[in-house]
Design an enzyme around this catalytic site. Structure first.
Site, mmCIF file in Angstrom:
data_model
loop_
_atom_site.group_PDB
_atom_site.id
_atom_site.type_symbol
_atom_site.label_atom_id
_atom_site.label_comp_id
_atom_site.label_asym_id
_atom_site.label_seq_id
_atom_site.Cartn_x
_atom_site.Cartn_y
_atom_site.Cartn_z
ATOM 1 N N ASP A 1 -22.525 19.407 20.933
ATOM 2 C CA ASP A 1 -23.508 18.332 20.798
ATOM 3 C C ASP A 1 -23.438 17.906 19.337
ATOM 4 O OD1 ASP A 1 -25.699 16.583 21.243
ATOM 5 O OD2 ASP A 1 -27.081 18.125 20.521
ATOM 6 N N GLU B 1 -20.091 15.761 23.685
ATOM 7 C CA GLU B 1 -20.964 14.671 24.105
ATOM 8 C C GLU B 1 -20.500 13.400 23.405
ATOM 9 O OE1 GLU B 1 -25.614 13.219 24.155
ATOM 10 O OE2 GLU B 1 -25.168 15.355 23.989
ATOM 11 N N ASP C 1 -30.602 21.485 20.296
ATOM 12 C CA ASP C 1 -29.183 21.153 20.076
ATOM 13 C C ASP C 1 -28.274 22.182 20.751
ATOM 14 O OD1 ASP C 1 -29.587 18.901 18.010
ATOM 15 O OD2 ASP C 1 -30.691 20.591 17.149
#
Length: 180
Positions: free
Chosen positions: A7, A73, A146
């Site tokens: 992420d 991501e 996160d």
């Protein structure tokens, strides 16, 4: 199969190493969290130094866990252009670090990740954390968010992996009718 989920973020970059253990026989396969965490850099540090820190940390994760795939991501939309640039830079570092050592790289949009993990693309952070907790059989939701997000990226890939394998083989085999 180990998947390293990323992420990306300049101040906080979540990572999640998830292993899918395929079982043989009547026992079902299982998915386990191997490592969850966040790489942090101080906002007052110059950007090149922050990026170098992320690069070292991501390379170390790849070397330690030897993932089959690094799932990142995809930067989809950010209202703050400065934030989006930092996110994109860290995503690029993660992809380059994996590619440099021959590890497959895949990207997923936030909507794809939410659909694969929570069942719908509008899931909020709390729902995602609870689903990651459930899917990985953790005692509590992973924190910070996160780390949970990175684990969700890895879980998304595991959900999508059979489709990737099918596509790599040229799609489904449809039996052809034979003329009589």
């Amino acid at each position: 199969m180990f998947v390293l989920g990323i992420d990306p973020g300049l101040s906080r970059c979540g990572y999640g190493v998830v292993e899918q253990v395929r079982a043989t026989g009547p026992v079902a396969s299982r998915t386990e969290a191997v490592a969850l965490g966040v790489i942090r850099t101080p906002p007052d540090q110059p950007v090149p130094e922050r990026l170098a820190s992320h690069q070292r940390e991501i390379q170390a994760l790849i070397a330690e866990f030897e993932p089959s795939v690094v799932a990142v991501e995809r930067v989809f939309f950010q209202s703050n252009a400065r934030t989006a640039i930092g996110v994109a830079q860290v995503a690029g570092l993660a992809m380059a670090a994996a590619a440099a050592v021959g590890v497959e790289v895949v990207e997923y949009t936030p909507t794809q990740i939410k659909r694969a993990v929570a069942g719908w693309g509008g899931a909020d952070k709390d729902q995602m954390q609870r689903m990651v907790q459930e899917l990985l059989r953790l005692r509590e939701p992973p924190r910070p968010a996160d780390a949970a997000d990175a684990a969700a990226v890895a879980l998304c890939h595991l959900a999508q992996a059979p489709l990737h394998e099918l596509a790599a083989r040229g799609g489904p085999r449809v039996p052809q009718a034979t003329p009589r």
